[in-house]
Write an enzyme that holds these catalytic residues in place. Structure first.
Site, PDB file in Angstrom:
ATOM      1  N   ASP A   1      14.555  -1.107   0.531  1.00 22.23           N
ATOM      2  CA  ASP A   1      15.249  -1.295   1.806  1.00 22.23           C
ATOM      3  C   ASP A   1      16.222  -2.472   1.635  1.00 22.23           C
ATOM      4  O   ASP A   1      17.311  -2.291   1.106  1.00 22.23           O
ATOM      5  CB  ASP A   1      14.170  -1.555   2.867  1.00 22.23           C
ATOM      6  CG  ASP A   1      14.705  -1.633   4.273  1.00 22.23           C
ATOM      7  OD1 ASP A   1      15.566  -0.831   4.633  1.00 22.23           O
ATOM      8  OD2 ASP A   1      14.254  -2.509   5.036  1.00 22.23           O
TER       9      ASP A   1
ATOM     10  N   ARG B   1       0.338   7.121   7.550  1.00 21.76           N
ATOM     11  CA  ARG B   1       0.409   7.185   6.080  1.00 21.76           C
ATOM     12  C   ARG B   1      -0.049   8.548   5.563  1.00 21.76           C
ATOM     13  O   ARG B   1       0.317   8.965   4.483  1.00 21.76           O
ATOM     14  CB  ARG B   1      -0.505   6.125   5.450  1.00 21.76           C
ATOM     15  CG  ARG B   1      -0.042   4.696   5.640  1.00 21.76           C
ATOM     16  CD  ARG B   1      -0.878   3.781   4.754  1.00 21.76           C
ATOM     17  NE  ARG B   1      -0.782   2.375   5.115  1.00 21.76           N
ATOM     18  CZ  ARG B   1       0.151   1.544   4.683  1.00 21.76           C
ATOM     19  NH1 ARG B   1       1.088   1.956   3.872  1.00 21.76           N
ATOM     20  NH2 ARG B   1       0.137   0.278   5.049  1.00 21.76           N
TER      21      ARG B   1
ATOM     22  N   ARG C   1       0.796  -1.196   0.000  1.00 15.65           N
ATOM     23  CA  ARG C   1       0.000   0.000   0.000  1.00 15.65           C
ATOM     24  C   ARG C   1       0.845   1.269   0.000  1.00 15.65           C
ATOM     25  O   ARG C   1       0.363   2.343  -0.255  1.00 15.65           O
ATOM     26  CB  ARG C   1      -0.887  -0.013   1.263  1.00 15.65           C
ATOM     27  CG  ARG C   1      -2.034  -1.018   1.165  1.00 15.65           C
ATOM     28  CD  ARG C   1      -2.738  -1.152   2.492  1.00 15.65           C
ATOM     29  NE  ARG C   1      -2.217  -2.351   3.150  1.00 15.65           N
ATOM     30  CZ  ARG C   1      -2.611  -2.740   4.359  1.00 15.65           C
ATOM     31  NH1 ARG C   1      -3.453  -1.994   5.054  1.00 15.65           N
ATOM     32  NH2 ARG C   1      -2.144  -3.840   4.905  1.00 15.65           N
ATOM     33  N   GLY C   2       2.129   1.114   0.327  1.00 18.24           N
ATOM     34  CA  GLY C   2       2.990   2.275   0.591  1.00 18.24           C
ATOM     35  C   GLY C   2       3.133   3.285  -0.526  1.00 18.24           C
ATOM     36  O   GLY C   2       3.475   4.438  -0.277  1.00 18.24           O
TER      37      GLY C   2
ATOM     38  N   LYS D   1      17.323   3.090   0.736  1.00 16.88           N
ATOM     39  CA  LYS D   1      18.253   2.968   1.875  1.00 16.88           C
ATOM     40  C   LYS D   1      19.357   1.998   1.444  1.00 16.88           C
ATOM     41  O   LYS D   1      19.297   0.806   1.774  1.00 16.88           O
ATOM     42  CB  LYS D   1      17.531   2.367   3.083  1.00 16.88           C
ATOM     43  CG  LYS D   1      16.423   3.203   3.675  1.00 16.88           C
ATOM     44  CD  LYS D   1      15.983   2.530   4.990  1.00 16.88           C
ATOM     45  CE  LYS D   1      14.552   2.758   5.294  1.00 16.88           C
ATOM     46  NZ  LYS D   1      14.069   1.953   6.434  1.00 16.88           N
TER      47      LYS D   1
ATOM     48  N   PHE E   1      14.026   4.479  10.268  1.00 13.41           N
ATOM     49  CA  PHE E   1      12.663   4.027   9.977  1.00 13.41           C
ATOM     50  C   PHE E   1      11.808   5.255   9.720  1.00 13.41           C
ATOM     51  O   PHE E   1      11.712   6.142  10.563  1.00 13.41           O
ATOM     52  CB  PHE E   1      12.098   3.190  11.129  1.00 13.41           C
ATOM     53  CG  PHE E   1      10.909   2.395  10.691  1.00 13.41           C
ATOM     54  CD1 PHE E   1      11.074   1.182  10.037  1.00 13.41           C
ATOM     55  CD2 PHE E   1       9.616   2.875  10.890  1.00 13.41           C
ATOM     56  CE1 PHE E   1       9.970   0.454   9.601  1.00 13.41           C
ATOM     57  CE2 PHE E   1       8.511   2.154  10.446  1.00 13.41           C
ATOM     58  CZ  PHE E   1       8.695   0.942   9.800  1.00 13.41           C
ATOM     59  N   VAL E   2      11.207   5.323   8.539  1.00 14.55           N
ATOM     60  CA  VAL E   2      10.482   6.533   8.147  1.00 14.55           C
ATOM     61  C   VAL E   2       8.991   6.252   7.955  1.00 14.55           C
ATOM     62  O   VAL E   2       8.577   5.113   7.717  1.00 14.55           O
ATOM     63  CB  VAL E   2      11.076   7.153   6.853  1.00 14.55           C
ATOM     64  CG1 VAL E   2      12.489   7.655   7.100  1.00 14.55           C
ATOM     65  CG2 VAL E   2      11.035   6.156   5.693  1.00 14.55           C
TER      66      VAL E   2
ATOM     67  N   ASP F   1       3.865   3.686   6.260  1.00 15.64           N
ATOM     68  CA  ASP F   1       3.293   3.480   7.593  1.00 15.64           C
ATOM     69  C   ASP F   1       4.273   2.929   8.604  1.00 15.64           C
ATOM     70  O   ASP F   1       5.307   2.351   8.250  1.00 15.64           O
ATOM     71  CB  ASP F   1       2.131   2.483   7.503  1.00 15.64           C
ATOM     72  CG  ASP F   1       2.640   1.055   7.278  1.00 15.64           C
ATOM     73  OD1 ASP F   1       3.358   0.829   6.282  1.00 15.64           O
ATOM     74  OD2 ASP F   1       2.352   0.184   8.119  1.00 15.64           O
TER      75      ASP F   1
ATOM     76  N   GLU G   1       7.441   2.124  -6.336  1.00 20.58           N
ATOM     77  CA  GLU G   1       7.578   1.621  -4.959  1.00 20.58           C
ATOM     78  C   GLU G   1       7.845   2.787  -4.011  1.00 20.58           C
ATOM     79  O   GLU G   1       8.383   3.813  -4.421  1.00 20.58           O
ATOM     80  CB  GLU G   1       8.727   0.589  -4.953  1.00 20.58           C
ATOM     81  CG  GLU G   1       9.194   0.092  -3.599  1.00 20.58           C
ATOM     82  CD  GLU G   1       8.193  -0.778  -2.868  1.00 20.58           C
ATOM     83  OE1 GLU G   1       7.020  -0.356  -2.769  1.00 20.58           O
ATOM     84  OE2 GLU G   1       8.570  -1.850  -2.367  1.00 20.58           O
ATOM     85  N   ASP G   2       7.489   2.617  -2.740  1.00 17.08           N
ATOM     86  CA  ASP G   2       7.781   3.679  -1.780  1.00 17.08           C
ATOM     87  C   ASP G   2       9.246   3.685  -1.361  1.00 17.08           C
ATOM     88  O   ASP G   2       9.928   4.695  -1.478  1.00 17.08           O
ATOM     89  CB  ASP G   2       6.831   3.587  -0.556  1.00 17.08           C
ATOM     90  CG  ASP G   2       6.859   2.223   0.136  1.00 17.08           C
ATOM     91  OD1 ASP G   2       7.515   1.289  -0.376  1.00 17.08           O
ATOM     92  OD2 ASP G   2       6.221   2.078   1.196  1.00 17.08           O
TER      93      ASP G   2
HETATM   94  P1  IMP Z   1      12.455  -4.441   1.073  1.00 24.77           P
HETATM   95  O1  IMP Z   1      11.871  -5.676   0.508  1.00 24.77           O
HETATM   96  O2  IMP Z   1      13.268  -4.733   2.330  1.00 24.77           O
HETATM   97  O3  IMP Z   1      13.230  -3.599   0.095  1.00 24.77           O
HETATM   98  O4  IMP Z   1      11.273  -3.623   1.665  1.00 24.77           O
HETATM   99  C1  IMP Z   1      10.511  -2.775   1.003  1.00 24.77           C
HETATM  100  C2  IMP Z   1       9.261  -2.476   1.809  1.00 24.77           C
HETATM  101  O5  IMP Z   1       9.520  -2.457   3.216  1.00 24.77           O
HETATM  102  C3  IMP Z   1       8.764  -1.115   1.477  1.00 24.77           C
HETATM  103  O6  IMP Z   1       7.863  -1.159   0.424  1.00 24.77           O
HETATM  104  C4  IMP Z   1       8.069  -0.713   2.767  1.00 24.77           C
HETATM  105  O7  IMP Z   1       6.749  -1.186   2.766  1.00 24.77           O
HETATM  106  C5  IMP Z   1       8.827  -1.413   3.846  1.00 24.77           C
HETATM  107  N1  IMP Z   1       9.771  -0.487   4.492  1.00 24.77           N
HETATM  108  C6  IMP Z   1      11.107  -0.430   4.327  1.00 24.77           C
HETATM  109  N2  IMP Z   1      11.650   0.544   5.060  1.00 24.77           N
HETATM  110  C7  IMP Z   1      10.621   1.128   5.717  1.00 24.77           C
HETATM  111  C8  IMP Z   1      10.537   2.240   6.636  1.00 24.77           C
HETATM  112  O8  IMP Z   1      11.516   2.909   6.985  1.00 24.77           O
HETATM  113  N3  IMP Z   1       9.277   2.555   7.052  1.00 24.77           N
HETATM  114  C9  IMP Z   1       8.164   1.866   6.689  1.00 24.77           C
HETATM  115  N4  IMP Z   1       8.202   0.832   5.837  1.00 24.77           N
HETATM  116  C10 IMP Z   1       9.419   0.467   5.350  1.00 24.77           C
END
Ligand code: IMP
Length: 178
Positions: A105, A167, A45-46, A133, A154-155, A161, A101-102
């Site tokens: 990470d 959000r 949803r981000g 990140k 953590f944002v 969210d 994508e938001d």
């Molecule tokens: P990844 O698979 O670890 O790259 O994660 C991506 C997803 O993790 C993003 O779409 C977010 O939903 C969530 N995410 C990663 N970092 C944060 C954060 O700092 N705050 C909130 N959600 C996060």
């Protein structure tokens, strides 16, 4: 839902986000100038706020579709195992696709989703993330466009969210436990 009290400190203002989106869209328009078949895919949803602002800056004929992949659940740590909870409504074979994508990470989510979408034979597949990140990366993945590189914080806000809260903040803020 976190029981620990926290405050949110502004990291990226709504104005800075809007300016960055304008610049990104100029670039994206050049890349897709020739196409009349672009599908902009938001990862739920981000990305719902980001994709809404992004598509309104894009002066291109587009369609919008959504896909939901599991990642964090209600916590602060990635589960690493990516599952598709809601698939696209439309076919993307032969289409130009921009995945929105938001945050990137660990990289697992976008890596998995782009690999999956590639198996459906789009003409071109590109990805954009508002935040990156890089210090947290666990798989070798880079989005084609990034709004802002941020440190390992953590944002929340602008669609993003913490345990489903925050959000609706218009800016990106970092969570500080008090
Ligand atoms: P990844 O698979 O670890 O790259 O994660 C991506 C997803 O993790 C993003 O779409 C977010 O939903 C969530 N995410 C990663 N970092 C944060 C954060 O700092 N705050 C909130 N959600 C996060």
């Amino acid at each position: 839902m976190s029981a620990r009290p926290y405050v949110i400190e502004e990291m990226i203002s709504a104005k800075a986000i809007a300016a960055r989106i304008e610049a990104l869209c100029r670039d994206i328009q050049k890349e897709f100038a020739e196409t009349n078949k672009l599908v902009v895919v938001g990862l739920l949803r981000g990305s719902f706020v980001f994709i809404a602002d992004l598509v309104r800056e894009l002066d291109l004929p587009i369609e919008v579709d959504f896909l939901e992949a599991s990642s964090y659940g209600d916590g602060m740590e990635s589960t690493r195992e990516v599952r598709i909870l809601k698939d696209l409504r439309g076919a993307i074979e032969g289409r130009d696709v921009l995945v929105v994508e938001d945050i990137v990470d660990t990289g697992h989510t976008l890596n998995h989703v782009t690999q999956l979408l590639r198996t459906r034979r789009p003409a071109h597949l590109r990805s954009i993330a508002l935040l990156d990140k890089p210090s947290r990366r666990e798989v070798d993945f880079r989005a084609d466009w990034i709004g802002f590189e941020i440190p390992d914080e953590f944002v929340v806000g602008y669609g993003i969210d913490f345990a489903q809260r925050n959000r609706n903040l218009p800016f990106i803020g970092k969570v500080r436990f008090t």
